[in-house]
Design an enzyme around this catalytic site. Structure first.
Site, PDB file in Angstrom:
ATOM      1  N   GLU A  96       0.814  -1.199   0.000  1.00 32.10           N
ATOM      2  CA  GLU A  96       0.000   0.000   0.000  1.00 32.10           C
ATOM      3  C   GLU A  96       0.860   1.268   0.000  1.00 32.10           C
ATOM      4  O   GLU A  96       1.952   1.293   0.573  1.00 32.10           O
ATOM      5  CB  GLU A  96      -0.924  -0.018   1.222  1.00 32.10           C
ATOM      6  N   CYS A 109       3.481   8.397   1.518  1.00 34.94           N
ATOM      7  CA  CYS A 109       4.105   7.367   2.353  1.00 34.94           C
ATOM      8  C   CYS A 109       4.272   6.121   1.482  1.00 34.94           C
ATOM      9  O   CYS A 109       3.294   5.547   1.009  1.00 34.94           O
ATOM     10  CB  CYS A 109       3.175   7.129   3.547  1.00 34.94           C
ATOM     11  N   CYS A 116       7.447  -7.512   6.220  1.00 34.90           N
ATOM     12  CA  CYS A 116       8.654  -6.987   6.850  1.00 34.90           C
ATOM     13  C   CYS A 116       9.261  -8.095   7.681  1.00 34.90           C
ATOM     14  O   CYS A 116       8.547  -8.891   8.285  1.00 34.90           O
ATOM     15  CB  CYS A 116       8.303  -5.791   7.741  1.00 34.90           C
ATOM     16  N   CYS A 120       8.384  -5.997  14.636  1.00 28.98           N
ATOM     17  CA  CYS A 120       8.126  -5.094  15.757  1.00 28.98           C
ATOM     18  C   CYS A 120       6.756  -5.442  16.340  1.00 28.98           C
ATOM     19  O   CYS A 120       5.807  -5.698  15.592  1.00 28.98           O
ATOM     20  CB  CYS A 120       8.160  -3.633  15.293  1.00 28.98           C
ATOM     21  N   CYS A 123       3.329  -3.542  15.219  1.00 32.09           N
ATOM     22  CA  CYS A 123       3.141  -3.162  13.815  1.00 32.09           C
ATOM     23  C   CYS A 123       2.435  -4.269  13.051  1.00 32.09           C
ATOM     24  O   CYS A 123       2.877  -5.423  13.082  1.00 32.09           O
ATOM     25  CB  CYS A 123       4.502  -2.860  13.183  1.00 32.09           C
ATOM     26  N   GLY A 170       7.367  -2.341   5.277  1.00 27.42           N
ATOM     27  CA  GLY A 170       8.734  -2.807   5.068  1.00 27.42           C
ATOM     28  C   GLY A 170       9.792  -1.980   5.768  1.00 27.42           C
ATOM     29  O   GLY A 170       9.542  -0.887   6.256  1.00 27.42           O
ATOM     30  N   GLU A 171      10.992  -2.554   5.818  1.00 25.19           N
ATOM     31  CA  GLU A 171      12.148  -1.847   6.363  1.00 25.19           C
ATOM     32  C   GLU A 171      13.026  -1.444   5.170  1.00 25.19           C
ATOM     33  O   GLU A 171      13.676  -2.296   4.554  1.00 25.19           O
ATOM     34  CB  GLU A 171      12.911  -2.772   7.333  1.00 25.19           C
ATOM     35  N   SER A 224      13.001   4.902  14.134  1.00 28.54           N
ATOM     36  CA  SER A 224      11.895   4.417  14.951  1.00 28.54           C
ATOM     37  C   SER A 224      12.438   3.929  16.286  1.00 28.54           C
ATOM     38  O   SER A 224      12.880   2.797  16.401  1.00 28.54           O
ATOM     39  CB  SER A 224      11.196   3.265  14.224  1.00 28.54           C
ATOM     40  N   HIS A 226      10.880   4.330  19.769  1.00 25.99           N
ATOM     41  CA  HIS A 226       9.727   3.716  20.459  1.00 25.99           C
ATOM     42  C   HIS A 226       9.947   3.299  21.904  1.00 25.99           C
ATOM     43  O   HIS A 226       8.995   2.941  22.598  1.00 25.99           O
ATOM     44  CB  HIS A 226       9.160   2.509  19.694  1.00 25.99           C
ATOM     45  N   CYS A 345      -0.516   4.935  10.162  1.00 27.43           N
ATOM     46  CA  CYS A 345       0.750   4.236  10.413  1.00 27.43           C
ATOM     47  C   CYS A 345       0.479   2.886  11.051  1.00 27.43           C
ATOM     48  O   CYS A 345      -0.274   2.792  12.014  1.00 27.43           O
ATOM     49  CB  CYS A 345       1.612   4.969  11.430  1.00 27.43           C
TER      50      CYS A 345
HETATM   51  N1  SAH Z   1      10.448  -0.010   8.980  1.00 26.26           N
HETATM   52  C1  SAH Z   1      10.558   1.394   8.985  1.00 26.26           C
HETATM   53  C2  SAH Z   1       9.459   2.157   8.268  1.00 26.26           C
HETATM   54  C3  SAH Z   1       8.020   1.679   8.386  1.00 26.26           C
HETATM   55  S1  SAH Z   1       6.911   2.086   9.670  1.00 26.26           S
HETATM   56  C4  SAH Z   1      10.639   1.881  10.414  1.00 26.26           C
HETATM   57  O1  SAH Z   1      10.524   1.086  11.327  1.00 26.26           O
HETATM   58  O2  SAH Z   1      10.897   3.060  10.619  1.00 26.26           O
HETATM   59  C5  SAH Z   1       6.630   3.753   9.846  1.00 26.26           C
HETATM   60  C6  SAH Z   1       6.396   4.138  11.320  1.00 26.26           C
HETATM   61  O3  SAH Z   1       5.105   3.717  11.849  1.00 26.26           O
HETATM   62  C7  SAH Z   1       7.426   3.488  12.199  1.00 26.26           C
HETATM   63  O4  SAH Z   1       7.917   4.414  13.103  1.00 26.26           O
HETATM   64  C8  SAH Z   1       6.622   2.409  12.876  1.00 26.26           C
HETATM   65  O5  SAH Z   1       7.205   1.974  14.035  1.00 26.26           O
HETATM   66  C9  SAH Z   1       5.286   3.087  13.090  1.00 26.26           C
HETATM   67  N2  SAH Z   1       4.191   2.155  13.403  1.00 26.26           N
HETATM   68  C10 SAH Z   1       4.119   0.858  13.096  1.00 26.26           C
HETATM   69  N3  SAH Z   1       2.963   0.315  13.551  1.00 26.26           N
HETATM   70  C11 SAH Z   1       2.304   1.309  14.177  1.00 26.26           C
HETATM   71  C12 SAH Z   1       1.028   1.377  14.829  1.00 26.26           C
HETATM   72  N4  SAH Z   1       0.231   0.327  14.936  1.00 26.26           N
HETATM   73  N5  SAH Z   1       0.655   2.569  15.325  1.00 26.26           N
HETATM   74  C13 SAH Z   1       1.443   3.656  15.203  1.00 26.26           C
HETATM   75  N6  SAH Z   1       2.643   3.637  14.593  1.00 26.26           N
HETATM   76  C14 SAH Z   1       3.075   2.485  14.080  1.00 26.26           C
END
Ligand code: SAH
Length: 371
Positions: A96, A109, A116, A120, A123, A170-171, A224, A226, A345
């Site tokens: 997407e 985006c 991925c 995490c 996610c 994805g990463e 990221s 977190h 996100c």
């Molecule tokens: N893999 C890369 C880019 C993809 S995710 C990364 O980790 O940065 C883009 C952002 O959305 C990341 O910061 C990710 O941690 C966050 N994200 C993932 N799942 C989420 C969720 N359920 N709610 C809010 N943010 C989320």
């Protein structure tokens, strides 16, 4: 095999690769620049549109090459103007892309992988496991599709996409070469001509790849984080076990040094109720943020089925933000956009034919796109 799969797809080729291709087929390098402009600045998909190129060369190109965009299988528009595309990939899965309008700014985006591999814990893409890397054509194709959705294809006079963030599925650093080629095209004068400040790669923290990145590009970097300590980050972002926070911060500082300008690292912090949202976490986080030029972007957790996590109450998010702001760090809270079309996100799912079998652990989480 169909005829088209045997042709060379020029869509994802970086300027250098396109020049090399033209030399390989016995043509002058400057032709590559002309074709590059047609593909990316005029949105051409057919060599016959390229009126400043001789008929003979156009015919030759038609025989050996093509400009093939990934197929859009679904487009949705949310009430707030957010658009989402579900795109079929060569691997037969789907990913997407989301375009978020905000005043003059329109941020796209972009996804870089089908699924991925990083897993995490909060996610939904991670829970689907991993299938494959997107090609550079599939990555840059997302930008072409977004631009075209605004009617006449125009990358210069009326910039319909102003910013790109590699924050979809994805990463990006695990699909290094294709992502770098696509980002090079985004910033290339003869293609999309976006400023390096408006093209951002977001990573969960693949430290050696951050070091490699600075050798080949100067895009803006988001990380990221977190979690404000390794114990918690090991759980939320498991790649932390390989590259802990201290190493990540050092890599970010090396990256910024290589840019040699005033840019900072955007630190992303998905805030989860009762997990990483306490005042103590904010104080710990502040110490990390002070170790590198940075700003903080808080992303309130976006729920998805069976995630097991909740979004914190608004007051909690604001209290956390206050502590960071008082500590002198610029902080934003990301507004949730496009949630009624599942475009927020962490809600991007596509359809991933999981090769890792990880998704079997979470079967109810894998969503099918409604038809
Ligand atoms: N893999 C890369 C880019 C993809 S995710 C990364 O980790 O940065 C883009 C952002 O959305 C990341 O910061 C990710 O941690 C966050 N994200 C993932 N799942 C989420 C969720 N359920 N709610 C809010 N943010 C989320």
């Amino acid at each position: 095999m169909t005829e088209s799969t045997q042709k060379t797809n020029l869509l994802g080729m970086s300027p250098t690769k396109l020049e090399a291709y033209f030399e390989e087929i016995g043509e002058k390098k400057f032709r590559a620049t002309q074709v590059l402009k047609w593909i990316h600045q005029h949105g051409a998909s057919d060599f016959d549109e390229m009126t400043n190129i001789s008929k003979a060369l156009r015919t030759k190109l038609q025989q050996v090459a093509e400009i093939r965009e990934p197929e859009v299988i679904l487009e949705k528009v949310s009430k707030d103007g957010t658009k989402k595309w579900v795109i079929r990939t060569e691997s037969g899965s789907s990913v997407e892309a989301v375009l978020i309008p905000d005043g003059d700014r329109k941020t796209l985006c972009v996804s870089s992988q089908v699924g991925c591999s990083l897993d995490c814990s909060f996610c939904s893409t991670g829970k689907q496991g991993f299938n494959s890397n997107l090609t550079a054509a599939e990555i840059i194709g997302q930008l072409r599709i977004a631009i075209r959705s605004y009617g006449e294809y125009n990358t210069t006079s009326q910039r319909v996409v102003s910013n790109v963030v590699m924050m979809g599925m994805g990463e990006p650093l695990m699909n290094f070469d294709n992502v770098v080629d696509a980002m090079t095209l985004m910033m290339e004068d003869n293609a999309y001509c976006l400023s390096k400040r408006r093209v951002t790669l977001s990573t969960a923290g693949v430290v050696p790849a951050i070091d490699k990145l600075k050798e080949v590009t100067d895009v803006s970097l988001a990380v990221s984080l977190h979690a404000p300590n390794d114990d918690l980050r090991d759980i939320l972002v498991p790649i932390n076990k390989r590259y802990p926070i201290k190493e990540l911060v050092a890599a970010c500082n090396r990256y910024l040094e290589s840019l040699n300008d005033k840019r900072v690292i955007t630190v992303e912090y998905t805030m989860i109720d009762g997990v990483n949202d306490k005042p103590g976490h904010a104080k710990e986080l502040l110490k990390i943020l002070r170790q590198m030029p940075s700003k903080l972007n808080i992303i309130p957790f976006n729920p998805f089925p069976n995630s097991g996590y909740k979004r914190p109450a608004e007051e909690r998010i604001l209290a956390f933000k206050e502590i960071i702001v008082h500590g002198g760090i610029v902080t934003t809270v990301r507004r949730t956009r496009g949630d009624e079309i599942d475009a927020a996100c962490g809600q991007l799912v596509g359809q991933v034919a999981d090769k890792t079998r990880r998704s079997q652990k979470y079967i109810p989480v894998v969503q099918q796109e409604p038809n």
